[in-house]
Motif scaffolding. Sequence first.
Motif, PDB file in Angstrom:
ATOM      1  N   LEU A 106     -41.518 -25.359   1.176  1.00  0.00           N
ATOM      2  CA  LEU A 106     -41.504 -25.317   2.752  1.00  0.00           C
ATOM      3  C   LEU A 106     -39.842 -25.064   2.919  1.00  0.00           C
ATOM      4  N   LEU A 107     -38.964 -25.799   2.150  1.00  0.00           N
ATOM      5  CA  LEU A 107     -37.877 -25.461   2.458  1.00  0.00           C
ATOM      6  C   LEU A 107     -37.136 -23.972   2.193  1.00  0.00           C
ATOM      7  N   TYR A 108     -37.974 -23.484   1.259  1.00  0.00           N
ATOM      8  CA  TYR A 108     -37.686 -22.065   0.987  1.00  0.00           C
ATOM      9  C   TYR A 108     -38.122 -21.163   2.024  1.00  0.00           C
ATOM     10  N   TYR A 109     -39.229 -21.274   2.714  1.00  0.00           N
ATOM     11  CA  TYR A 109     -39.656 -20.756   3.908  1.00  0.00           C
ATOM     12  C   TYR A 109     -38.969 -21.040   5.268  1.00  0.00           C
ATOM     13  N   ALA A 110     -38.176 -22.420   5.205  1.00  0.00           N
ATOM     14  CA  ALA A 110     -37.553 -22.419   6.384  1.00  0.00           C
ATOM     15  C   ALA A 110     -36.410 -21.638   6.232  1.00  0.00           C
ATOM     16  N   ILE A 111     -35.671 -21.524   5.101  1.00  0.00           N
ATOM     17  CA  ILE A 111     -34.581 -20.383   4.916  1.00  0.00           C
ATOM     18  C   ILE A 111     -35.062 -18.937   5.550  1.00  0.00           C
ATOM     19  N   ALA A 112     -36.446 -18.603   4.989  1.00  0.00           N
ATOM     20  CA  ALA A 112     -36.725 -17.203   5.279  1.00  0.00           C
ATOM     21  C   ALA A 112     -36.844 -16.943   6.878  1.00  0.00           C
ATOM     22  N   ASN A 113     -37.411 -17.939   7.674  1.00  0.00           N
ATOM     23  CA  ASN A 113     -37.546 -18.151   9.004  1.00  0.00           C
ATOM     24  C   ASN A 113     -36.143 -17.901   9.678  1.00  0.00           C
ATOM     25  N   ALA A 114     -35.285 -18.625   9.114  1.00  0.00           N
ATOM     26  CA  ALA A 114     -33.969 -18.700   9.805  1.00  0.00           C
ATOM     27  C   ALA A 114     -33.294 -17.300   9.677  1.00  0.00           C
ATOM     28  N   ALA A 115     -33.632 -16.743   8.427  1.00  0.00           N
ATOM     29  CA  ALA A 115     -33.204 -15.472   8.158  1.00  0.00           C
ATOM     30  C   ALA A 115     -33.564 -14.227   9.019  1.00  0.00           C
ATOM     31  N   ALA A 116     -35.083 -14.309   9.177  1.00  0.00           N
ATOM     32  CA  ALA A 116     -35.882 -13.291  10.049  1.00  0.00           C
ATOM     33  C   ALA A 116     -35.330 -13.411  11.258  1.00  0.00           C
ATOM     34  N   TRP A 117     -34.818 -14.643  11.864  1.00  0.00           N
ATOM     35  CA  TRP A 117     -34.314 -14.979  13.098  1.00  0.00           C
ATOM     36  C   TRP A 117     -33.176 -13.983  13.680  1.00  0.00           C
ATOM     37  N   THR A 118     -32.444 -13.553  12.539  1.00  0.00           N
ATOM     38  CA  THR A 118     -31.253 -12.799  12.508  1.00  0.00           C
ATOM     39  C   THR A 118     -31.351 -11.526  12.688  1.00  0.00           C
ATOM     40  N   LEU A 119     -32.665 -11.013  12.285  1.00  0.00           N
ATOM     41  CA  LEU A 119     -32.750  -9.578  12.395  1.00  0.00           C
ATOM     42  C   LEU A 119     -32.789  -9.045  13.815  1.00  0.00           C
ATOM     43  N   THR A 120     -32.458  -7.662  13.842  1.00  0.00           N
ATOM     44  CA  THR A 120     -32.254  -6.938  15.107  1.00  0.00           C
ATOM     45  C   THR A 120     -33.266  -6.247  15.241  1.00  0.00           C
ATOM     46  N   PRO A 121     -33.736  -5.721  16.859  1.00  0.00           N
ATOM     47  CA  PRO A 121     -34.734  -4.951  16.977  1.00  0.00           C
ATOM     48  C   PRO A 121     -34.918  -3.708  16.325  1.00  0.00           C
ATOM     49  N   SER A 122     -33.910  -3.004  16.111  1.00  0.00           N
ATOM     50  CA  SER A 122     -33.914  -1.885  15.109  1.00  0.00           C
ATOM     51  C   SER A 122     -34.369  -2.400  13.741  1.00  0.00           C
ATOM     52  N   GLU A 123     -34.147  -3.340  13.106  1.00  0.00           N
ATOM     53  CA  GLU A 123     -34.265  -3.754  12.020  1.00  0.00           C
ATOM     54  C   GLU A 123     -35.708  -4.427  11.842  1.00  0.00           C
ATOM     55  N   GLY A 124     -36.576  -4.026  12.665  1.00  0.00           N
ATOM     56  CA  GLY A 124     -38.036  -4.796  12.634  1.00  0.00           C
ATOM     57  C   GLY A 124     -38.183  -6.328  12.889  1.00  0.00           C
ATOM     58  N   ARG A 125     -37.127  -6.714  13.814  1.00  0.00           N
ATOM     59  CA  ARG A 125     -37.352  -8.326  14.062  1.00  0.00           C
ATOM     60  C   ARG A 125     -38.482  -8.708  14.645  1.00  0.00           C
ATOM     61  N   PRO A 126     -39.120  -9.754  14.109  1.00  0.00           N
ATOM     62  CA  PRO A 126     -40.435 -10.213  14.818  1.00  0.00           C
ATOM     63  C   PRO A 126     -40.322 -10.659  16.312  1.00  0.00           C
ATOM     64  N   ILE A 127     -41.408 -11.211  16.738  1.00  0.00           N
ATOM     65  CA  ILE A 127     -41.103 -11.833  18.085  1.00  0.00           C
ATOM     66  C   ILE A 127     -40.354 -13.204  17.906  1.00  0.00           C
ATOM     67  N   ARG A 128     -39.559 -13.460  18.715  1.00  0.00           N
ATOM     68  CA  ARG A 128     -38.423 -14.631  18.434  1.00  0.00           C
ATOM     69  C   ARG A 128     -39.175 -15.998  18.184  1.00  0.00           C
ATOM     70  N   LEU A 129     -40.241 -16.000  18.837  1.00  0.00           N
ATOM     71  CA  LEU A 129     -41.048 -17.422  18.746  1.00  0.00           C
ATOM     72  C   LEU A 129     -41.630 -17.587  17.154  1.00  0.00           C
ATOM     73  N   ILE A 130     -41.831 -16.434  16.606  1.00  0.00           N
ATOM     74  CA  ILE A 130     -42.464 -16.819  15.292  1.00  0.00           C
ATOM     75  C   ILE A 130     -41.552 -17.191  14.337  1.00  0.00           C
ATOM     76  N   PRO A 131     -40.329 -16.669  14.118  1.00  0.00           N
ATOM     77  CA  PRO A 131     -39.374 -17.480  13.174  1.00  0.00           C
ATOM     78  C   PRO A 131     -38.881 -18.747  13.546  1.00  0.00           C
ATOM     79  N   ILE A 132     -38.880 -19.188  14.891  1.00  0.00           N
ATOM     80  CA  ILE A 132     -38.680 -20.444  15.125  1.00  0.00           C
ATOM     81  C   ILE A 132     -39.728 -21.350  14.958  1.00  0.00           C
TER      82      ILE A 132
END
Length: 425
Positions: free
Chosen positions: A354-380
């Motif tokens: 669970l801690l491992y995936y918490a970091i994954a979601n935090a990392a995904a939140w930093t993606l830009t739209p051009s990098e394929g960022r998911p909807i902001r609500l998902i990583p939050i």
Amino acid sequence: MAREPLTDAPGELRRSLGLADAVTIGLGSMIGAGVFAALAPAARAAGSGLLLGLAVAAVVAYCNATSSARLAARYPASGGTYVYGRERLGEFWGYLAGWCFVVGKTASCAAMALTVGTYAWPQHAHAVAAAAVVALTAVNYRGVQKSALATRVIVSIVLAVLAAVVVAALTSDTAEIARLQFDSGLTATGVLQAAGLLFFAFAGYARIATLGEEVRDPARTIPRAIPLALGITLGVYALVVVAALSVLGPQGLSQAAAPLSDVVHAAGVGWLEPVVRAGAVVAALGSLLALILGVSRTTLAMARDRHLPHALAAIHPRFAVPHRAELAVGLIVAVAAATTDLRAAIGFSSFGVLLYYAIANAAAWTLTPSEGRPIRLIPILGLLGCLTLASTLPIPSMLSGAAVVAVGAAIYAARRQLTTSTAQR
């Protein structure tokens, strides 16, 4: 169109896995783990809220899967969130993700090996568990394609066994009686704790992301494979949980040592019990096979960056696998399987993952739209969900998990201090 080379360069892993292989490896990691190992303790926590716990775990897993898929498409290299955290959040967070994954999934490997031993030969469960680890390490050593083929066979067998259990339970004369018990034992805390324990069963989709260097066209294949594997697994789990609750009820399920064996016995088809036990062994072997595969790849990535001994970064010249990492992981898991308790291993594993995936979601939140960022609500939602579920696990699991994470952070700090001192000389 030119075909992508199987081997990109000497010392690199071979890109030999297609979409079906990637989905199969994800299914092999997930299907079986929750049904045969985590179902009873989750029922004990949630009571009649077990299905709600499954739904919560699935929502968090979906957020994690989406974040992981977008990151894997951006960084198609072995290591999963170890790589994503390092690239998006900084070296420490990548290291911490890798540490949590290797430690948590080593516990998962031990849990799956013990499941094999418990169902195959209960009187000698630890010895059988250690032997299973040795055998599957040898399979992985021979190459990832052999692992994918073995996983495909295992998944087919397990799905057939689970289908038989579901049909037997839902057509049983006793099913209607147990359904009347569903209105008792429901608490929010119990539902969340059950979700945290059941998350142990959903975390297998990470195995797809950690195979980034061995998947053909990873930017397209990985984002498709992860939600496909997760969706199939959720459907299977929901059917099995409904079937088990309909026959045993939440109380009976929570007390079952071998839940699905008890289901077919209560449903009046006792002749299926040996088949179910065999299916449990095969399911756990499938999960163990893919788990060892994933842990060794994250070990490889950390060894490349010298967060683990650099010797573990070696690639076998013939089989194109990280053979030293696989042997090291196999040895540690064999020792853990011979000495640990199944339920403790599940809770400890869930905390680390669970801690491992918490970091994954935090990392995904930093993606830009051009990098394929998911909807902001998902990583939050994924980040908050992971931290919430980790905080509701049994207290011994939280304390031991937090202690191991602190040890990992201390090792990182000591290594940085040593490196700094050496550079200043």
